[in-house]
Design an enzyme around this catalytic site. Sequence first.
Site, short mmCIF file in Angstrom:
data_model
loop_
_atom_site.label_atom_id
_atom_site.label_comp_id
_atom_site.label_asym_id
_atom_site.label_seq_id
_atom_site.Cartn_x
_atom_site.Cartn_y
_atom_site.Cartn_z
N SER A 67 0.84 -1.20 0.00
CA SER A 67 0.00 0.00 0.00
C SER A 67 0.88 1.26 0.00
O SER A 67 1.67 1.48 -0.91
CB SER A 67 -0.96 -0.03 1.19
OG SER A 67 -1.90 1.02 1.11
N HIS A 95 -8.36 1.55 -0.79
CA HIS A 95 -8.30 0.62 -1.92
C HIS A 95 -9.66 0.13 -2.42
O HIS A 95 -9.74 -0.91 -3.07
CB HIS A 95 -7.39 -0.58 -1.60
CG HIS A 95 -6.01 -0.17 -1.17
ND1 HIS A 95 -5.13 0.45 -2.02
CD2 HIS A 95 -5.39 -0.26 0.03
CE1 HIS A 95 -4.01 0.72 -1.37
NE2 HIS A 95 -4.15 0.31 -0.12
#
Length: 318
Positions: free
Chosen positions: A96, A205
């Site tokens: 991430s 996300h």
Amino acid sequence: MVEHNKTLAFVFPGQGSQQIGMLQSVAEDFPLIRKTFATASEVLGKDLWHLSQQGPVEDLNNTVNTQPILLTAGVALWRVWQQKNGAMPTLMAGHSMGEYTALVCANAISFEDGVKLVAERGRLMQEAVPKGQGAMAAVLGLDDQILSAVCKEAAQGEVVAAVNFNAIGQTVIAGNTQAVERASALAKEKGAKRVLMLPVSVPSHCDLMYPAAMLFAKVLAQVAMVSPTFPVIHNVDVNSCSHPDDIRARLVQQLYHPVRWVETIQRFSHEGLQTVIECGPGKVLSGLIKRIAPELKTMGIEMTSELVVALENCRARS
């Protein structure tokens, strides 16, 4: 001359790895740690080292602070590795937000720009969804296909999706709070061993991040970027890019697409890598890697004792 180790990879953690007192002991042995934090603090106009050491924890866990602090911690440890003439890796990847740390360490983005970028990324993510309206939950012990069907059934016009494929049997879902709660309950009914709501305020996300991604694309367009020194595997497509425009596109997509961590680590294994160094605080990624590809050796360097062992074990080899 520093040489490459063709069996070595570096990985950089994302949010969740921060903790009060991170890197305290290694900073006592290597002034470069504090120096790196001082640079980042000057860029943002706030004392990131003090925040990382003293908190309060609520401020440390605020995504606007967490992201630049974790990037700075990863870069600081990488700089110490370089200072000690550690072998250079074949591949890099970050989980991430850790993808930005990887790109800074691979010389694609300057450290100063990286700090500004992730702080702005955190701000846009925080503003994209009002507090309390987004959530994330870790689902343990449920097949991904079943979980995907669960999310589809639980959505009911809202957003909920599998977003972090962290390890086999460990997947994170994100979306509107009520949809995540419905999916969590349904996942338990379908046989999940455990469902754990995560202490985050931003549903990363998933499609709720799309507006933030579009705004962030304009920010990325203004940032200088060059081809990375080392291939950086992107979360979105498990591939590396050399052209800055391609890198920017993947960083935009990453905000509202899943993190494909399982496939990333499987690629490490398939390419003949043997050792993975987690360059940052904590052992979150090492734990995931052991579950995905137990044949890979994982090492940390956040303690001086660990650093000494890693330097010795990861000497350059062809």
